[in-house]
Write a protein that holds these residues in place. Structure first.
Motif, PDB file in Angstrom:
ATOM      1  N   GLY A   1       0.937  -1.141  -0.033  1.00 52.14           N
ATOM      2  CA  GLY A   1      -0.023  -0.134   0.144  1.00 52.14           C
ATOM      3  C   GLY A   1       0.696   1.025   0.063  1.00 52.14           C
ATOM      4  N   VAL A   2       0.282   2.349   0.560  1.00 46.40           N
ATOM      5  CA  VAL A   2       0.922   3.637   0.327  1.00 46.40           C
ATOM      6  C   VAL A   2       0.931   4.336   1.678  1.00 46.40           C
ATOM      7  CG1 VAL A   2       0.758   6.163  -0.300  1.00 46.40           C
ATOM      8  CG2 VAL A   2       0.165   4.232  -1.970  1.00 46.40           C
ATOM      9  N   TYR A   3       1.989   4.491   2.329  1.00 45.13           N
ATOM     10  CA  TYR A   3       2.113   5.427   3.479  1.00 45.13           C
ATOM     11  C   TYR A   3       1.921   6.744   3.478  1.00 45.13           C
ATOM     12  CZ  TYR A   3       4.003   0.944   5.416  1.00 45.13           C
ATOM     13  OH  TYR A   3       3.870  -0.304   5.685  1.00 45.13           O
ATOM     14  N   SER A   4       0.890   7.431   4.012  1.00 49.24           N
ATOM     15  CA  SER A   4       0.736   8.775   3.888  1.00 49.24           C
ATOM     16  C   SER A   4       1.113   9.493   5.379  1.00 49.24           C
ATOM     17  CB  SER A   4      -0.811   9.119   3.581  1.00 49.24           C
ATOM     18  OG  SER A   4      -1.068   8.439   2.362  1.00 49.24           O
ATOM     19  N   CYS A   5       1.338  10.827   5.203  1.00 49.04           N
ATOM     20  CA  CYS A   5       1.410  11.573   6.462  1.00 49.04           C
ATOM     21  C   CYS A   5       0.337  11.509   7.208  1.00 49.04           C
ATOM     22  CB  CYS A   5       1.656  13.041   6.048  1.00 49.04           C
ATOM     23  SG  CYS A   5       1.958  14.066   7.532  1.00 49.04           S
ATOM     24  N   ARG A   6       0.472  11.293   8.698  1.00 51.29           N
ATOM     25  CA  ARG A   6      -0.819  11.349   9.339  1.00 51.29           C
ATOM     26  C   ARG A   6      -1.266  12.595   9.702  1.00 51.29           C
ATOM     27  NH1 ARG A   6      -2.056   6.977  13.729  1.00 51.29           N
ATOM     28  NH2 ARG A   6      -0.273   5.648  12.511  1.00 51.29           N
TER      29      ARG A   6
ATOM     30  N   LEU B   1       3.325   9.589   0.748  1.00 46.18           N
ATOM     31  CA  LEU B   1       4.737   9.930   1.034  1.00 46.18           C
ATOM     32  C   LEU B   1       5.732   8.671   0.611  1.00 46.18           C
ATOM     33  CD1 LEU B   1       4.685  10.950   4.660  1.00 46.18           C
ATOM     34  CD2 LEU B   1       4.796  12.439   2.580  1.00 46.18           C
ATOM     35  N   PHE B   2       5.254   7.522   0.800  1.00 45.69           N
ATOM     36  CA  PHE B   2       6.289   6.446   0.608  1.00 45.69           C
ATOM     37  C   PHE B   2       5.186   5.010   0.301  1.00 45.69           C
ATOM     38  CE2 PHE B   2       8.134   8.670   4.101  1.00 45.69           C
ATOM     39  CZ  PHE B   2       9.509   8.612   3.642  1.00 45.69           C
ATOM     40  N   ARG B   3       5.747   4.330  -0.781  1.00 50.14           N
ATOM     41  CA  ARG B   3       5.057   2.952  -1.103  1.00 50.14           C
ATOM     42  C   ARG B   3       5.736   1.674  -0.536  1.00 50.14           C
ATOM     43  NH1 ARG B   3       1.149   1.414  -3.411  1.00 50.14           N
ATOM     44  NH2 ARG B   3       1.476  -0.605  -4.037  1.00 50.14           N
ATOM     45  N   SER B   4       5.054   0.937  -0.102  1.00 48.91           N
ATOM     46  CA  SER B   4       5.248  -0.295   0.496  1.00 48.91           C
ATOM     47  C   SER B   4       6.612  -1.007  -0.131  1.00 48.91           C
ATOM     48  CB  SER B   4       4.189  -0.962   0.815  1.00 48.91           C
ATOM     49  OG  SER B   4       3.679  -1.794  -0.333  1.00 48.91           O
ATOM     50  N   ASP B   5       6.515  -0.708  -1.468  1.00 50.31           N
ATOM     51  CA  ASP B   5       7.474  -1.473  -2.282  1.00 50.31           C
ATOM     52  C   ASP B   5       8.824  -1.222  -1.978  1.00 50.31           C
ATOM     53  OD1 ASP B   5       7.150   0.539  -4.064  1.00 50.31           O
ATOM     54  OD2 ASP B   5       6.567  -0.769  -5.464  1.00 50.31           O
ATOM     55  N   THR B   6       9.079   0.123  -1.471  1.00 50.86           N
ATOM     56  CA  THR B   6      10.282   0.487  -0.953  1.00 50.86           C
ATOM     57  C   THR B   6      10.683   0.663   0.325  1.00 50.86           C
ATOM     58  OG1 THR B   6       9.539   2.502  -0.526  1.00 50.86           O
ATOM     59  CG2 THR B   6      10.187   2.495  -2.781  1.00 50.86           C
ATOM     60  N   LYS B   7       9.851  -0.328   1.192  1.00 51.92           N
ATOM     61  CA  LYS B   7      10.182  -0.158   2.504  1.00 51.92           C
ATOM     62  C   LYS B   7      11.076  -1.747   2.665  1.00 51.92           C
ATOM     63  CE  LYS B   7       7.554  -0.999   6.846  1.00 51.92           C
ATOM     64  NZ  LYS B   7       7.785  -2.115   7.500  1.00 51.92           N
ATOM     65  N   PHE B   8      11.955  -1.634   3.515  1.00 50.36           N
ATOM     66  CA  PHE B   8      12.829  -2.548   3.650  1.00 50.36           C
ATOM     67  C   PHE B   8      13.209  -3.132   5.110  1.00 50.36           C
ATOM     68  CE2 PHE B   8      15.765   0.830   3.477  1.00 50.36           C
ATOM     69  CZ  PHE B   8      16.762   0.683   4.201  1.00 50.36           C
TER      70      PHE B   8
ATOM     71  N   CYS C   1      16.350  -1.352  12.519  1.00 49.70           N
ATOM     72  CA  CYS C   1      16.559  -0.276  13.239  1.00 49.70           C
ATOM     73  C   CYS C   1      15.616   0.007  14.447  1.00 49.70           C
ATOM     74  CB  CYS C   1      16.966   0.896  12.410  1.00 49.70           C
ATOM     75  SG  CYS C   1      15.487   1.608  11.553  1.00 49.70           S
ATOM     76  N   GLY C   2      14.537  -0.543  14.254  1.00 48.52           N
ATOM     77  CA  GLY C   2      13.238  -0.317  15.198  1.00 48.52           C
ATOM     78  C   GLY C   2      12.419   0.519  14.529  1.00 48.52           C
ATOM     79  N   TRP C   3      12.250   1.376  13.440  1.00 45.59           N
ATOM     80  CA  TRP C   3      11.521   2.168  12.838  1.00 45.59           C
ATOM     81  C   TRP C   3      11.349   1.589  11.255  1.00 45.59           C
ATOM     82  CZ3 TRP C   3      15.550   3.815  15.844  1.00 45.59           C
ATOM     83  CH2 TRP C   3      15.076   4.651  16.976  1.00 45.59           C
ATOM     84  N   PRO C   4       9.929   1.929  10.761  1.00 44.13           N
ATOM     85  CA  PRO C   4      10.073   1.661   9.331  1.00 44.13           C
ATOM     86  C   PRO C   4      11.215   2.387   8.590  1.00 44.13           C
ATOM     87  CG  PRO C   4       7.858   2.368  10.187  1.00 44.13           C
ATOM     88  CD  PRO C   4       8.909   2.588  11.478  1.00 44.13           C
ATOM     89  N   SER C   5      11.516   1.520   7.559  1.00 49.18           N
ATOM     90  CA  SER C   5      12.756   2.109   6.916  1.00 49.18           C
ATOM     91  C   SER C   5      12.105   1.930   5.299  1.00 49.18           C
ATOM     92  CB  SER C   5      14.066   1.373   6.833  1.00 49.18           C
ATOM     93  OG  SER C   5      14.723   1.554   8.121  1.00 49.18           O
ATOM     94  N   PHE C   6      12.425   2.860   4.647  1.00 48.59           N
ATOM     95  CA  PHE C   6      12.194   2.991   2.977  1.00 48.59           C
ATOM     96  C   PHE C   6      13.723   3.558   2.426  1.00 48.59           C
ATOM     97  CE2 PHE C   6       8.740   4.031   5.583  1.00 48.59           C
ATOM     98  CZ  PHE C   6       7.649   3.216   5.065  1.00 48.59           C
ATOM     99  N   PHE C   7      13.690   3.162   1.004  1.00 49.26           N
ATOM    100  CA  PHE C   7      14.935   3.587   0.346  1.00 49.26           C
ATOM    101  C   PHE C   7      14.701   4.797  -0.644  1.00 49.26           C
ATOM    102  CE2 PHE C   7      13.382  -0.107  -2.253  1.00 49.26           C
ATOM    103  CZ  PHE C   7      13.665   0.369  -3.485  1.00 49.26           C
ATOM    104  N   THR C   8      13.284   5.287  -0.741  1.00 44.08           N
ATOM    105  CA  THR C   8      12.929   6.355  -1.642  1.00 44.08           C
ATOM    106  C   THR C   8      11.767   6.887  -1.114  1.00 44.08           C
ATOM    107  OG1 THR C   8      13.268   7.495  -3.829  1.00 44.08           O
ATOM    108  CG2 THR C   8      12.236   5.303  -3.891  1.00 44.08           C
ATOM    109  N   PRO C   9      11.255   8.024  -1.193  1.00 45.50           N
ATOM    110  CA  PRO C   9       9.872   8.608  -1.085  1.00 45.50           C
ATOM    111  C   PRO C   9       9.303   8.124  -2.479  1.00 45.50           C
ATOM    112  CG  PRO C   9      11.503  10.566  -1.227  1.00 45.50           C
ATOM    113  CD  PRO C   9      12.144   9.345  -1.166  1.00 45.50           C
ATOM    114  N   LEU C  10       7.681   8.537  -2.337  1.00 42.03           N
ATOM    115  CA  LEU C  10       7.140   8.166  -3.619  1.00 42.03           C
ATOM    116  C   LEU C  10       7.170   9.308  -4.706  1.00 42.03           C
ATOM    117  CD1 LEU C  10       4.607   6.319  -4.216  1.00 42.03           C
ATOM    118  CD2 LEU C  10       3.109   8.323  -3.437  1.00 42.03           C
ATOM    119  N   ALA C  11       7.548  10.414  -4.318  1.00 40.21           N
ATOM    120  CA  ALA C  11       7.949  11.228  -5.267  1.00 40.21           C
ATOM    121  C   ALA C  11       8.981  12.261  -4.808  1.00 40.21           C
ATOM    122  CB  ALA C  11       6.665  12.170  -5.630  1.00 40.21           C
ATOM    123  N   GLY C  12       9.710  12.901  -5.738  1.00 39.67           N
ATOM    124  CA  GLY C  12      10.762  13.647  -5.358  1.00 39.67           C
ATOM    125  C   GLY C  12      10.358  14.962  -4.520  1.00 39.67           C
TER     126      GLY C  12
END
Length: 140
Positions: free
Chosen positions: A50-55, A61-68, A72-83
């Motif tokens: 899915g898509v992670y949005s600002c609460r 903000l981020f797509r689940s396919d960029t989450k890895f 570290c204890g927090w959700p991590s993404f390698f890039t935002p949804l858009a620049g």
């Protein structure tokens, strides 16, 4: 990594309006640049597509396919949804040199971004984001 030039927020609310909208924990993190305790956030281990949005404002903000898995204890993404979805700015608080990540739409604090940690992601970046700053909208 050079911080992006800030634009004024598109969503502007008074402090009282933010406090009325957000829970105390959400307010502390999103509006006061706090950090939730590691390994306690609802999205740390989530694998839902899915898509992670600002609460705070709902901006995507981020797509689940960029989450890895960074462990570290927090959700991590390698890039935002858009620049232009996030703003990055220098953060020298707590005696450290970091890059803070904010929602470009409302300037709420999301977390920090780190570079060159060897995770083998396509961007070599780790957007370390507080779960309480996000809302997951699962794919249909």
């Amino acid at each position: 990594m050079d911080p992006v030039t800030e634009q004024p927020p598109k969503v502007v609310k008074t402090d009282a309006e933010w406090r009325a909208q957000l829970s105390p924990d959400e307010y502390r993190v999103l509006r006061q640049a706090g950090t939730e305790q590691a390994f306690t956030g609802e999205y740390t281990d989530t694998k839902t597509a899915g898509v992670y949005s600002c609460r705070a404002c709902g901006a995507e903000l981020f797509r689940s396919d960029t989450k890895f898995e960074s462990h570290c204890g927090w959700p991590s993404f390698f890039t935002p949804l858009a620049g232009d979805a996030v703003i990055e700015r220098a953060d020298v608080s707590l005696g450290m040199r970091r890059v803070e990540v904010l929602c470009a739409n409302c300037h709420s604090h999301l977390g920090h971004v780190f570079e060159g940690e060897g995770y083998g992601t396509p961007t070599d970046l780790r957007y370390c984001i507080n779960s309480v700053s996000l809302r997951l909208e699962p794919d249909a």
